[in-house]
Write an enzyme that holds these catalytic residues in place. Structure first.
Site, PDB file in Angstrom:
ATOM      1  N   HIS A 165      -4.619   6.844   0.154  1.00  0.00           N
ATOM      2  CA  HIS A 165      -3.825   5.616   0.194  1.00  0.00           C
ATOM      3  C   HIS A 165      -4.423   4.624  -0.789  1.00  0.00           C
ATOM      4  O   HIS A 165      -5.509   4.833  -1.326  1.00  0.00           O
ATOM      5  CB  HIS A 165      -3.714   5.030   1.602  1.00  0.00           C
ATOM      6  N   GLU A 209       0.851  -1.180   0.000  1.00  0.00           N
ATOM      7  CA  GLU A 209       0.000   0.000   0.000  1.00  0.00           C
ATOM      8  C   GLU A 209       0.886   1.229   0.000  1.00  0.00           C
ATOM      9  O   GLU A 209       2.005   1.216   0.509  1.00  0.00           O
ATOM     10  CB  GLU A 209      -0.928   0.023   1.225  1.00  0.00           C
ATOM     11  N   HIS A 221      -5.517   0.562  -1.924  1.00  0.00           N
ATOM     12  CA  HIS A 221      -6.007  -0.735  -1.446  1.00  0.00           C
ATOM     13  C   HIS A 221      -5.760  -1.755  -2.552  1.00  0.00           C
ATOM     14  O   HIS A 221      -5.906  -1.420  -3.731  1.00  0.00           O
ATOM     15  CB  HIS A 221      -7.503  -0.696  -1.160  1.00  0.00           C
ATOM     16  N   ASP A 223      -9.777   2.858   8.420  1.00  0.00           N
ATOM     17  CA  ASP A 223      -9.835   4.082   7.610  1.00  0.00           C
ATOM     18  C   ASP A 223     -10.875   5.046   8.176  1.00  0.00           C
ATOM     19  O   ASP A 223     -10.590   6.239   8.383  1.00  0.00           O
ATOM     20  CB  ASP A 223     -10.196   3.772   6.154  1.00  0.00           C
TER      21      ASP A 223
END
Length: 163
Positions: A97, A35, A99, A110
């Site tokens: 970010h 990630e 996934h 999150d």
């Protein structure tokens, strides 16, 4: 630029092309890709936001296949520089970010982190949380009370990430 709307078009988010280009670089295409993430910097226009810059991952960030923890160096310094050079026009507006899934959705972690970040904001504005998947992007704003507003790409404006 890609456009996203929420609340029947009363809240808009614009992503500049350089931001989309950065996201393309970090899509988790391979099983070994970790990630990635950073912060979103932009301008505020009432209920609307324009994302003009996203920081890339820095060496102090902790990255695994299914997690990203922003480190202590790099992101804040970039945000401070944009703030100074723009005379306070360009500011921190959220987090991004990746996934490892085609169509991402936020995890419980999150959602919790976005609420905590929003509660820490001195300007009282919600935090934008953006997740880059392999084929799509998820965008949500979260207020300090935890109220979430999910954004949808406006027709014809969603970037293809699977390439």
């Amino acid at each position: 630029m890609t456009d996203w709307a929420a609340h029947e078009g009363r809240c808009l988010i614009h992503l500049l092309p350089d931001v989309i280009t950065l996201f393309h670089e970090y899509v988790q295409r391979n099983p070994s890709d970790p990630e990635s993430g950073g912060i979103l910097l932009g301008t505020v226009h009432g209920p609307h936001n324009q994302v003009v810059h996203a920081t890339p991952p820095f060496p102090t960030d902790r990255r695994t296949r299914c997690s990203f923890d922003r480190g202590s160096e790099g992101h804040t310094e970039v945000a401070d520089q944009f703030w100074r050079e723009s005379s306070g026009i360009i500011r921190y507006i959220g987090e991004w970010h990746t996934h490892p899934e085609d169509y991402p959705s936020p995890s419980g972690i999150d959602l919790r982190e976005w609420k905590i970040s929003a509660a820490k904001r001195t300007d009282g504005r919600p935090v934008i949380g953006l997740i880059v998947g392999r084929k799509a992007i998820y965008i949500q704003s979260t207020s300090a009370t935890g109220k979430a507003l999910v954004y949808q790409a406006l027709l014809g404006n969603c970037p293809a990430l699977g390439h």
